[in-house]
Design a protein around this motif. Structure first.
Motif, short mmCIF file in Angstrom:
data_model
loop_
_atom_site.label_atom_id
_atom_site.label_comp_id
_atom_site.label_asym_id
_atom_site.label_seq_id
_atom_site.Cartn_x
_atom_site.Cartn_y
_atom_site.Cartn_z
N SER A 1 -17.05 -36.06 -37.79
CA SER A 1 -17.94 -35.89 -38.94
C SER A 1 -19.20 -36.75 -38.83
CB SER A 1 -17.21 -36.23 -40.24
OG SER A 1 -16.88 -37.61 -40.27
N VAL A 2 -19.26 -37.60 -37.81
CA VAL A 2 -20.36 -38.55 -37.66
C VAL A 2 -21.52 -37.89 -36.91
CG1 VAL A 2 -21.05 -40.78 -36.72
CG2 VAL A 2 -18.76 -40.48 -37.67
N VAL B 1 -23.53 -39.81 -41.92
CA VAL B 1 -22.62 -38.76 -42.38
C VAL B 1 -23.27 -38.10 -43.59
CG1 VAL B 1 -20.52 -39.92 -41.57
CG2 VAL B 1 -21.37 -40.37 -43.89
#
Length: 432
Positions: A357-358, A367
């Motif tokens: 998700s980064v 994020v």
């Protein structure tokens, strides 16, 4: 011949290329002429749909641990204050001893003789003191009696003098007789004053001080002899394990030789280790830590931090850490090694997010989180990695909605509604 071969190879390769092109054209033509097909479609891949998950705390790793040494709480030296031959050894090396227990004895014949001599000297001095006290009482009584007698004589002389004066006034006595009585009165007065002066001087003097000093000196000498006699029984200076003790019967002990053993106090006992700068920061400010024996990792205890060095050692570049552990059952022994947990299970429960998700932009990490009706881009500071998750030190907190998929298609501040619409696959009609 070489030119003929080259021409044949070029022709062969050119023929194969033409065949491949014709085959591809045939396949394309068959696809276009398939029943029901109105035209070929070119499919474009759709972006991933935006998905979110609630950020939660989870275990990022096991507590950080460090090896530590078990050491005696305090080490006390066993020393002899007397000289002589060892007559008896009561305790052995490695035994647990209580404070005041006899470890070994030294020949004390000379000390006993010295004690007896001092007892006799004290008795003699006390007798002399008592005699001096009795003499003082008797002498004072004699002096007091002399004062009383002188007072009586003075009273009688005064009466005789008064009578003689009366007789002289009556004409029955002459002046010579009056003068004699006056001399007797003056003599009685001087005798009384002398007796009183002697009594006063006696009361102001201390006729027994010398004898009293001798008695006190003899008493102190006896106390020294008795205390010296006690030194011929060498006792444990504290409770603990007797170590470095090799005294044997017949050995000559000298007080000047120094220690003959040690008592390592093991209740409480210490667990000691050296911390690096990083681990020091993990422990700083804490009051207690968890420890356990690596042979029995399921049995853990909690110990108070008794000492944490405030500054780094210049030699080792570390910080000394000491834990104090009650050890009434003597299960912990100096020399063994334990594990100390510098962090707790709770501290290892941290905010963590999926690594995928980064968004990484050069040296920064971001994020997207769903905040109200928008997707907001946040800069985050990341920490440890555990599997597919990574610790977040700063930037987001548990309970927030994290974009876990489709974040690369979002823009900071983009509305949730516009991003939730799934883009359809587009088709381009083929030419008829």
């Amino acid at each position: 011949m070489i030119n003929d071969s080259s021409r044949k190879r070029k022709f062969k390769y050119r023929s194969m290329g033409v065949i491949a092109l014709l085959t591809a054209a045939a396949v394309l033509a068959s696809a276009c002429s398939a029943p029901g097909a109105k035209g070929a479609a070119t499919v474009s891949l759709a972006p991933k749909a935006v998905k979110t998950e609630v950020i939660k705390k989870q275990k990022i790793s096991n507590p950080i641990e460090q090896v530590a040494d078990v050491a005696a709480g305090t080490t006390l030296d066993v020393v002899s204050k007397a000289n002589g031959e060892v007559m008896n050894v009561v305790k052995k090396r490695g035994e647990y001893v209580e404070k005041g227990e006899v470890l070994f004895t030294i020949d004390n014949k000379d000390a006993l003789s010295a004690q007896r001599k001092n007892e006799l000297a004290l008795k003699t001095a006390q007798e002399s003191l008592q005699q001096a006290k009795d003499n003082k009482v008797n002498n004072r009584k004699d002096m007091a009696d002399n004062v009383t007698k002188a007072q009586t004589a003075l009273t009688n002389a005064q009466q005789d003098y008064n009578k003689m004066r009366n007789d002289f006034d009556a004409g029955t006595a002459v002046q010579h007789q009056v003068d004699q009585m006056k001399q007797a009165l003056d003599s009685a007065q001087m005798n009384l004053e002398a007796a009183q002066s002697k009594l006063s001087a006696f009361d102001n003097s201390d006729s027994i001080s010398s004898a009293q000093t001798q008695a006190e000196s003899a008493s102190l000498a006896l106390e020294d002899a008795t205390r010296s006699l006690e030194n011929y029984e060498v006792k444990a200076p504290g409770s603990g394990v007797l170590t470095d003790f090799n005294v044997v019967v017949g050995q000559t002990i000298s007080a000047a030789a120094g220690k003959v053993g040690q008592v390592q106090q093991i209740d409480p006992i210490k667990i000691k280790t050296e911390l690096t700068e990083t681990n020091y920061q993990l422990v700083k400010g804490k009051q207690e830590l968890v420890y356990y024996n690596p042979d029995t990792p399921d049995k853990k205890g909690t110990a108070k931090i008794s000492y944490l060095a405030p500054i780094m050692s210049a030699a080792s570049k570390t910080y000394t850490l000491e834990l104090e552990v009650p050890n009434s059952d003597h299960q912990l022994q100096p020399g063994s090694r334990f594990m100390v947990q510098l962090t707790t299970e709770t501290e290892e429960q941290v905010v963590a997010i999926p690594t995928l998700s980064v968004i990484r932009e050069e040296s920064d990490t971001f994020v997207f989180v769903e905040q109200g009706d928008q997707y907001v881009k946040r800069k985050v500071k990341l920490g440890r990695i555990s599997g597919e998750f990574q610790e977040v030190i700063d930037g987001v907190k548990d309970g927030e909605k994290l974009v876990t998929s489709g974040q690369n298609t979002l823009k900071d501040g983009q509305k949730v509604e516009s991003a939730s619409a799934s883009p359809a696959a587009s088709a381009t009609p083929a030419a008829k």
